[in-house]
Design a protein around this motif. Structure first.
Motif, PDB file in Angstrom:
ATOM      1  N   ARG A   1      41.604  34.049  36.508  1.00 15.66           N
ATOM      2  CA  ARG A   1      40.243  34.191  37.019  1.00 15.66           C
ATOM      3  C   ARG A   1      39.928  33.025  37.955  1.00 15.66           C
ATOM      4  NH1 ARG A   1      39.157  39.111  36.822  1.00 15.66           N
ATOM      5  NH2 ARG A   1      37.040  38.471  37.305  1.00 15.66           N
ATOM      6  N   LEU A   2      39.948  33.302  39.259  1.00 19.72           N
ATOM      7  CA  LEU A   2      39.747  32.285  40.281  1.00 19.72           C
ATOM      8  C   LEU A   2      38.432  31.539  40.089  1.00 19.72           C
ATOM      9  CD1 LEU A   2      40.547  30.932  42.976  1.00 19.72           C
ATOM     10  CD2 LEU A   2      39.509  32.881  44.147  1.00 19.72           C
ATOM     11  N   HIS A   3      37.342  32.270  39.906  1.00 21.49           N
ATOM     12  CA  HIS A   3      36.036  31.621  39.794  1.00 21.49           C
ATOM     13  C   HIS A   3      35.907  30.809  38.505  1.00 21.49           C
ATOM     14  CE1 HIS A   3      35.223  34.639  42.905  1.00 21.49           C
ATOM     15  NE2 HIS A   3      34.471  33.684  43.398  1.00 21.49           N
ATOM     16  N   ALA A   4      36.561  31.222  37.443  1.00 23.28           N
ATOM     17  CA  ALA A   4      36.546  30.437  36.204  1.00 23.28           C
ATOM     18  C   ALA A   4      37.289  29.121  36.404  1.00 23.28           C
ATOM     19  CB  ALA A   4      37.172  31.231  35.060  1.00 23.28           C
ATOM     20  N   GLY A   5      38.388  29.157  37.126  1.00 22.35           N
ATOM     21  CA  GLY A   5      39.113  27.927  37.426  1.00 22.35           C
ATOM     22  C   GLY A   5      38.308  26.986  38.292  1.00 22.35           C
ATOM     23  N   ILE A   6      37.630  27.526  39.294  1.00 21.48           N
ATOM     24  CA  ILE A   6      36.785  26.700  40.158  1.00 21.48           C
ATOM     25  C   ILE A   6      35.634  26.106  39.348  1.00 21.48           C
ATOM     26  CG2 ILE A   6      35.166  26.768  42.098  1.00 21.48           C
ATOM     27  CD1 ILE A   6      37.122  28.834  43.382  1.00 21.48           C
ATOM     28  N   ARG A   7      35.044  26.903  38.466  1.00 16.86           N
ATOM     29  CA  ARG A   7      33.950  26.398  37.621  1.00 16.86           C
ATOM     30  C   ARG A   7      34.454  25.268  36.731  1.00 16.86           C
ATOM     31  NH1 ARG A   7      28.733  25.716  37.941  1.00 16.86           N
ATOM     32  NH2 ARG A   7      27.662  26.019  35.982  1.00 16.86           N
TER      33      ARG A   7
ATOM     34  N   GLU B   1      45.556  32.162  49.412  1.00 14.88           N
ATOM     35  CA  GLU B   1      44.950  31.678  50.655  1.00 14.88           C
ATOM     36  C   GLU B   1      44.140  30.404  50.399  1.00 14.88           C
ATOM     37  OE1 GLU B   1      45.337  32.778  53.809  1.00 14.88           O
ATOM     38  OE2 GLU B   1      46.795  34.225  53.054  1.00 14.88           O
ATOM     39  N   MET B   2      43.381  30.384  49.301  1.00 16.64           N
ATOM     40  CA  MET B   2      42.596  29.192  48.992  1.00 16.64           C
ATOM     41  C   MET B   2      43.494  28.004  48.708  1.00 16.64           C
ATOM     42  SD  MET B   2      39.297  30.507  46.879  1.00 16.64           S
ATOM     43  CE  MET B   2      38.505  28.908  46.953  1.00 16.64           C
ATOM     44  N   ALA B   3      44.611  28.257  48.049  1.00 18.52           N
ATOM     45  CA  ALA B   3      45.548  27.166  47.770  1.00 18.52           C
ATOM     46  C   ALA B   3      46.015  26.530  49.062  1.00 18.52           C
ATOM     47  CB  ALA B   3      46.736  27.698  46.973  1.00 18.52           C
ATOM     48  N   ARG B   4      46.323  27.351  50.020  1.00 19.44           N
ATOM     49  CA  ARG B   4      46.778  26.846  51.315  1.00 19.44           C
ATOM     50  C   ARG B   4      45.660  26.110  52.053  1.00 19.44           C
ATOM     51  NH1 ARG B   4      47.583  31.329  54.918  1.00 19.44           N
ATOM     52  NH2 ARG B   4      45.583  30.713  55.740  1.00 19.44           N
ATOM     53  N   ASP B   5      44.443  26.647  51.998  1.00 16.77           N
ATOM     54  CA  ASP B   5      43.337  26.089  52.770  1.00 16.77           C
ATOM     55  C   ASP B   5      42.719  24.828  52.170  1.00 16.77           C
ATOM     56  OD1 ASP B   5      43.666  28.154  54.567  1.00 16.77           O
ATOM     57  OD2 ASP B   5      42.022  29.359  53.762  1.00 16.77           O
ATOM     58  N   ILE B   6      42.629  24.764  50.851  1.00 17.83           N
ATOM     59  CA  ILE B   6      41.916  23.635  50.232  1.00 17.83           C
ATOM     60  C   ILE B   6      42.748  22.866  49.219  1.00 17.83           C
ATOM     61  CG2 ILE B   6      39.676  24.732  50.607  1.00 17.83           C
ATOM     62  CD1 ILE B   6      39.595  25.279  47.565  1.00 17.83           C
ATOM     63  N   ASN B   7      44.022  23.162  49.112  1.00 15.93           N
ATOM     64  CA  ASN B   7      44.921  22.460  48.201  1.00 15.93           C
ATOM     65  C   ASN B   7      44.599  22.758  46.734  1.00 15.93           C
ATOM     66  OD1 ASN B   7      47.206  20.863  47.906  1.00 15.93           O
ATOM     67  ND2 ASN B   7      45.996  19.033  47.522  1.00 15.93           N
TER      68      ASN B   7
ATOM     69  N   TYR C   1      50.510  15.113  34.067  1.00 14.78           N
ATOM     70  CA  TYR C   1      49.177  14.951  34.625  1.00 14.78           C
ATOM     71  C   TYR C   1      49.268  15.024  36.139  1.00 14.78           C
ATOM     72  CZ  TYR C   1      44.731  13.108  36.054  1.00 14.78           C
ATOM     73  OH  TYR C   1      43.505  12.955  36.647  1.00 14.78           O
ATOM     74  N   PHE C   2      48.627  16.023  36.712  1.00 18.27           N
ATOM     75  CA  PHE C   2      48.526  16.173  38.150  1.00 18.27           C
ATOM     76  C   PHE C   2      47.044  16.234  38.494  1.00 18.27           C
ATOM     77  CE2 PHE C   2      52.528  18.401  37.133  1.00 18.27           C
ATOM     78  CZ  PHE C   2      53.402  17.654  37.904  1.00 18.27           C
ATOM     79  N   PRO C   3      46.475  15.170  39.054  1.00 14.66           N
ATOM     80  CA  PRO C   3      45.053  15.246  39.406  1.00 14.66           C
ATOM     81  C   PRO C   3      44.837  16.247  40.538  1.00 14.66           C
ATOM     82  CG  PRO C   3      46.015  13.239  40.295  1.00 14.66           C
ATOM     83  CD  PRO C   3      47.079  13.908  39.457  1.00 14.66           C
ATOM     84  N   SER C   4      43.748  16.980  40.454  1.00 14.92           N
ATOM     85  CA  SER C   4      43.409  17.916  41.526  1.00 14.92           C
ATOM     86  C   SER C   4      43.019  17.125  42.763  1.00 14.92           C
ATOM     87  CB  SER C   4      42.254  18.820  41.115  1.00 14.92           C
ATOM     88  OG  SER C   4      42.644  19.648  40.056  1.00 14.92           O
ATOM     89  N   GLN C   5      43.488  17.575  43.901  1.00  7.24           N
ATOM     90  CA  GLN C   5      43.164  16.915  45.165  1.00  7.24           C
ATOM     91  C   GLN C   5      42.650  17.956  46.152  1.00  7.24           C
ATOM     92  OE1 GLN C   5      46.706  14.738  46.222  1.00  7.24           O
ATOM     93  NE2 GLN C   5      46.302  13.189  44.695  1.00  7.24           N
ATOM     94  N   ILE C   6      41.525  18.554  45.786  1.00  5.17           N
ATOM     95  CA  ILE C   6      40.901  19.578  46.613  1.00  5.17           C
ATOM     96  C   ILE C   6      40.383  18.928  47.898  1.00  5.17           C
ATOM     97  CG2 ILE C   6      39.050  21.299  46.725  1.00  5.17           C
ATOM     98  CD1 ILE C   6      41.178  21.943  44.608  1.00  5.17           C
ATOM     99  N   THR C   7      40.631  19.587  49.012  1.00  4.96           N
ATOM    100  CA  THR C   7      40.113  19.111  50.289  1.00  4.96           C
ATOM    101  C   THR C   7      39.321  20.243  50.929  1.00  4.96           C
ATOM    102  OG1 THR C   7      42.162  19.758  51.389  1.00  4.96           O
ATOM    103  CG2 THR C   7      41.989  17.470  50.705  1.00  4.96           C
ATOM    104  N   ILE C   8      38.061  20.001  51.176  1.00  4.50           N
ATOM    105  CA  ILE C   8      37.193  21.004  51.778  1.00  4.50           C
ATOM    106  C   ILE C   8      37.141  20.747  53.291  1.00  4.50           C
ATOM    107  CG2 ILE C   8      34.877  22.024  51.795  1.00  4.50           C
ATOM    108  CD1 ILE C   8      36.337  22.319  49.110  1.00  4.50           C
ATOM    109  N   PRO C   9      37.543  21.725  54.105  1.00  6.66           N
ATOM    110  CA  PRO C   9      37.537  21.538  55.564  1.00  6.66           C
ATOM    111  C   PRO C   9      36.127  21.718  56.144  1.00  6.66           C
ATOM    112  CG  PRO C   9      38.383  23.705  55.020  1.00  6.66           C
ATOM    113  CD  PRO C   9      38.130  22.994  53.714  1.00  6.66           C
ATOM    114  N   ILE C  10      35.300  20.714  55.960  1.00  6.20           N
ATOM    115  CA  ILE C  10      33.885  20.780  56.341  1.00  6.20           C
ATOM    116  C   ILE C  10      33.718  21.078  57.834  1.00  6.20           C
ATOM    117  CG2 ILE C  10      31.729  19.458  56.484  1.00  6.20           C
ATOM    118  CD1 ILE C  10      32.507  20.241  53.637  1.00  6.20           C
TER     119      ILE C  10
END
Length: 97
Positions: free
Chosen positions: A21-27, A46-52, A71-80
């Motif tokens: 569940r994509l939205h549950a993971g994002i939440r 696609e989101m994995a490619r775009d925002i890591n 332990y792999f910290p999330s490193q989300i990058t939002i292309p503002i």
């Protein structure tokens, strides 16, 4: 069974989220929990490619096990900049009078 229960779970118990569940993971990420999305459709890939976003393809048990055991910290990058450029195309420009 509902968003309130899910929010309570991820806020109070801080579990890792591993699921489809994509939205549950994002939440879960919003509550600073680790999340690994099992990609079952194009959206997560696609989101994995775009925002890591951390994803695993279905059946990749080695990656899922590695996520659990390490332990792999999330490193989300939002292309503002790109988001703002995309949104700008919808602004109404008044013609000169």
């Amino acid at each position: 069974p509902n968003l309130e229960s899910f929010n309570s779970l991820i806020k109070n118990y801080r579990p890792d989220y591993i699921g489809t569940r994509l939205h549950a993971g994002i939440r879960s990420l919003q509550y600073k929990n680790r999340a690994l999305i099992i990609g079952i459709d194009n959206r997560a890939l696609e989101m994995a490619r775009d925002i890591n976003l951390d994803i695993s393809e279905r059946g990749n048990l080695a990656k899922i096990s590695s996520f659990i055991d390490n332990y792999f910290p999330s490193q989300i990058t939002i292309p503002i900049k790109e988001i703002n450029e995309w949104k700008h195309q919808f602004k109404i420009v008044s013609p000169p009078i």
